[in-house]
Design a protein around this motif. Structure first.
Motif, PDB file in Angstrom:
ATOM      1  N   ASP A   1       0.986  -1.213   0.102  1.00  0.00           N
ATOM      2  CA  ASP A   1      -0.187  -0.213   0.241  1.00  0.00           C
ATOM      3  C   ASP A   1       0.742   1.248   0.046  1.00  0.00           C
ATOM      4  O   ASP A   1       1.814   1.249   0.473  1.00  0.00           O
ATOM      5  N   THR A   2       0.494   2.134  -0.689  1.00  0.00           N
ATOM      6  CA  THR A   2       1.301   3.414  -0.955  1.00  0.00           C
ATOM      7  C   THR A   2       0.227   4.723  -0.516  1.00  0.00           C
ATOM      8  O   THR A   2      -0.892   4.697  -0.894  1.00  0.00           O
ATOM      9  N   ARG A   3       0.811   5.845  -0.036  1.00  0.00           N
ATOM     10  CA  ARG A   3      -0.086   7.114   0.131  1.00  0.00           C
ATOM     11  C   ARG A   3      -0.179   7.984  -0.945  1.00  0.00           C
ATOM     12  O   ARG A   3       0.704   7.615  -1.954  1.00  0.00           O
ATOM     13  N   ARG A   4      -1.086   8.408  -1.203  1.00  0.00           N
ATOM     14  CA  ARG A   4      -1.304   9.358  -2.258  1.00  0.00           C
ATOM     15  C   ARG A   4      -2.110  10.535  -1.793  1.00  0.00           C
ATOM     16  O   ARG A   4      -2.925  10.482  -0.885  1.00  0.00           O
TER      17      ARG A   4
ATOM     18  N   ALA B   1      -1.940  17.043  15.075  1.00  0.00           N
ATOM     19  CA  ALA B   1      -0.967  15.969  15.505  1.00  0.00           C
ATOM     20  C   ALA B   1       0.098  15.772  14.341  1.00  0.00           C
ATOM     21  O   ALA B   1       0.827  14.896  14.514  1.00  0.00           O
ATOM     22  N   ARG B   2       0.171  16.393  13.297  1.00  0.00           N
ATOM     23  CA  ARG B   2       1.356  16.226  12.252  1.00  0.00           C
ATOM     24  C   ARG B   2       1.064  14.923  11.562  1.00  0.00           C
ATOM     25  O   ARG B   2       2.315  14.204  11.314  1.00  0.00           O
ATOM     26  N   LEU B   3       0.022  14.071  11.638  1.00  0.00           N
ATOM     27  CA  LEU B   3      -0.080  12.901  10.699  1.00  0.00           C
ATOM     28  C   LEU B   3      -0.713  13.173   9.507  1.00  0.00           C
ATOM     29  O   LEU B   3      -0.519  12.187   8.772  1.00  0.00           O
ATOM     30  N   ILE B   4      -1.196  14.381   9.070  1.00  0.00           N
ATOM     31  CA  ILE B   4      -1.418  14.473   7.639  1.00  0.00           C
ATOM     32  C   ILE B   4      -1.095  16.060   7.263  1.00  0.00           C
ATOM     33  O   ILE B   4      -0.468  16.834   8.148  1.00  0.00           O
ATOM     34  N   THR B   5      -0.706  16.377   6.092  1.00  0.00           N
ATOM     35  CA  THR B   5      -0.419  17.359   5.549  1.00  0.00           C
ATOM     36  C   THR B   5      -1.371  18.091   4.563  1.00  0.00           C
ATOM     37  O   THR B   5      -2.078  17.252   3.895  1.00  0.00           O
ATOM     38  N   PHE B   6      -1.368  19.200   4.461  1.00  0.00           N
ATOM     39  CA  PHE B   6      -2.384  19.903   3.615  1.00  0.00           C
ATOM     40  C   PHE B   6      -1.936  20.715   2.259  1.00  0.00           C
ATOM     41  O   PHE B   6      -0.822  21.307   2.578  1.00  0.00           O
TER      42      PHE B   6
ATOM     43  N   ASN C   1      -3.270  22.907  -1.286  1.00  0.00           N
ATOM     44  CA  ASN C   1      -4.076  23.843  -1.723  1.00  0.00           C
ATOM     45  C   ASN C   1      -5.924  23.165  -1.579  1.00  0.00           C
ATOM     46  O   ASN C   1      -6.547  23.436  -0.830  1.00  0.00           O
ATOM     47  N   THR C   2      -5.827  21.961  -2.288  1.00  0.00           N
ATOM     48  CA  THR C   2      -6.826  21.280  -2.231  1.00  0.00           C
ATOM     49  C   THR C   2      -6.873  19.813  -1.805  1.00  0.00           C
ATOM     50  O   THR C   2      -7.949  19.079  -2.009  1.00  0.00           O
ATOM     51  N   THR C   3      -5.663  19.590  -1.295  1.00  0.00           N
ATOM     52  CA  THR C   3      -5.571  18.061  -1.057  1.00  0.00           C
ATOM     53  C   THR C   3      -4.934  17.956   0.416  1.00  0.00           C
ATOM     54  O   THR C   3      -4.680  18.772   1.091  1.00  0.00           O
ATOM     55  N   VAL C   4      -5.199  16.622   0.670  1.00  0.00           N
ATOM     56  CA  VAL C   4      -4.673  16.153   2.059  1.00  0.00           C
ATOM     57  C   VAL C   4      -3.771  14.950   1.809  1.00  0.00           C
ATOM     58  O   VAL C   4      -4.188  14.087   1.210  1.00  0.00           O
ATOM     59  N   SER C   5      -2.815  14.817   2.597  1.00  0.00           N
ATOM     60  CA  SER C   5      -1.920  13.618   2.480  1.00  0.00           C
ATOM     61  C   SER C   5      -1.657  13.142   3.873  1.00  0.00           C
ATOM     62  O   SER C   5      -1.396  13.835   4.540  1.00  0.00           O
ATOM     63  N   LEU C   6      -1.335  11.732   3.765  1.00  0.00           N
ATOM     64  CA  LEU C   6      -0.667  11.322   5.027  1.00  0.00           C
ATOM     65  C   LEU C   6       0.475  11.677   5.194  1.00  0.00           C
ATOM     66  O   LEU C   6       1.541  11.795   4.108  1.00  0.00           O
ATOM     67  N   ALA C   7       1.246  12.002   6.291  1.00  0.00           N
ATOM     68  CA  ALA C   7       2.630  12.651   6.691  1.00  0.00           C
ATOM     69  C   ALA C   7       3.647  11.448   6.363  1.00  0.00           C
ATOM     70  O   ALA C   7       4.707  11.933   5.892  1.00  0.00           O
ATOM     71  N   HIS C   8       3.323  10.112   6.517  1.00  0.00           N
ATOM     72  CA  HIS C   8       4.240   9.206   6.246  1.00  0.00           C
ATOM     73  C   HIS C   8       3.585   7.695   5.863  1.00  0.00           C
ATOM     74  O   HIS C   8       2.512   7.561   6.406  1.00  0.00           O
ATOM     75  N   GLU C   9       4.372   7.100   5.062  1.00  0.00           N
ATOM     76  CA  GLU C   9       3.460   5.618   4.713  1.00  0.00           C
ATOM     77  C   GLU C   9       3.407   4.816   5.902  1.00  0.00           C
ATOM     78  O   GLU C   9       2.590   4.151   5.905  1.00  0.00           O
ATOM     79  N   ALA C  10       4.176   4.973   6.934  1.00  0.00           N
ATOM     80  CA  ALA C  10       4.280   4.075   8.240  1.00  0.00           C
ATOM     81  C   ALA C  10       2.899   4.334   8.755  1.00  0.00           C
ATOM     82  O   ALA C  10       2.416   3.129   9.512  1.00  0.00           O
TER      83      ALA C  10
END
Length: 57
Positions: A9-12, A37-42, A44-53
Protein backbone atom coordinates in the motif's frame (compact mmCIF):
# COMPACT_ATOMS: atom_id res chain seq x y z
CA UNK A 1 -6.60 4.91 0.59
CA UNK A 2 -7.17 1.75 -1.40
CA UNK A 3 -5.35 -1.33 -0.13
CA UNK A 4 -3.50 -3.12 -2.90
CA UNK A 5 -3.99 -6.77 -3.62
CA UNK A 6 -0.56 -8.41 -3.56
CA UNK A 7 1.24 -5.06 -3.74
CA UNK A 8 2.42 -2.76 -0.96
CA UNK A 9 0.00 0.00 0.00
CA UNK A 10 1.22 3.51 -0.73
CA UNK A 11 0.02 6.95 0.18
CA UNK A 12 -1.40 9.41 -2.31
CA UNK A 13 -2.86 12.89 -1.98
CA UNK A 14 -6.63 12.88 -1.60
CA UNK A 15 -8.78 15.73 -2.76
CA UNK A 16 -10.76 17.33 0.06
CA UNK A 17 -13.89 16.69 -2.01
CA UNK A 18 -13.21 12.92 -1.71
CA UNK A 19 -13.37 13.08 2.08
CA UNK A 20 -16.75 13.25 3.72
CA UNK A 21 -18.44 12.27 6.96
CA UNK A 22 -22.03 11.61 7.91
CA UNK A 23 -22.50 14.93 9.68
CA UNK A 24 -21.65 18.42 8.41
CA UNK A 25 -18.44 19.83 9.86
CA UNK A 26 -17.22 16.45 11.04
CA UNK A 27 -14.69 16.03 8.23
CA UNK A 28 -13.03 19.40 8.85
CA UNK A 29 -12.87 18.71 12.60
CA UNK A 30 -11.12 15.37 12.05
CA UNK A 31 -8.72 16.84 9.46
CA UNK A 32 -7.85 19.70 11.80
CA UNK A 33 -7.13 17.30 14.64
CA UNK A 34 -4.96 15.04 12.45
CA UNK A 35 -3.13 18.09 11.12
CA UNK A 36 -2.37 19.40 14.61
CA UNK A 37 -0.96 15.96 15.46
CA UNK A 38 1.16 16.23 12.28
CA UNK A 39 -0.25 12.98 10.92
CA UNK A 40 -1.44 14.63 7.71
CA UNK A 41 -0.30 17.53 5.57
CA UNK A 42 -2.42 19.96 3.58
CA UNK A 43 -2.09 21.20 0.02
CA UNK A 44 -4.34 23.83 -1.55
CA UNK A 45 -7.06 21.29 -2.30
CA UNK A 46 -5.53 18.03 -1.07
CA UNK A 47 -4.70 16.14 2.10
CA UNK A 48 -1.84 13.61 2.42
CA UNK A 49 -0.60 11.23 5.06
CA UNK A 50 2.57 12.56 6.62
CA UNK A 51 4.33 9.19 6.27
CA UNK A 52 3.58 5.81 4.70
CA UNK A 53 4.20 4.13 8.06
CA UNK A 54 0.76 5.40 9.11
CA UNK A 55 -0.87 2.98 6.66
CA UNK A 56 0.40 -0.06 8.54
CA UNK A 57 0.53 1.40 12.06
Amino acid sequence: MTPGEGTPDTRRPAGRAELHADEPGQTEAVLERLGRARLITFGNTTVSLAHEALITA
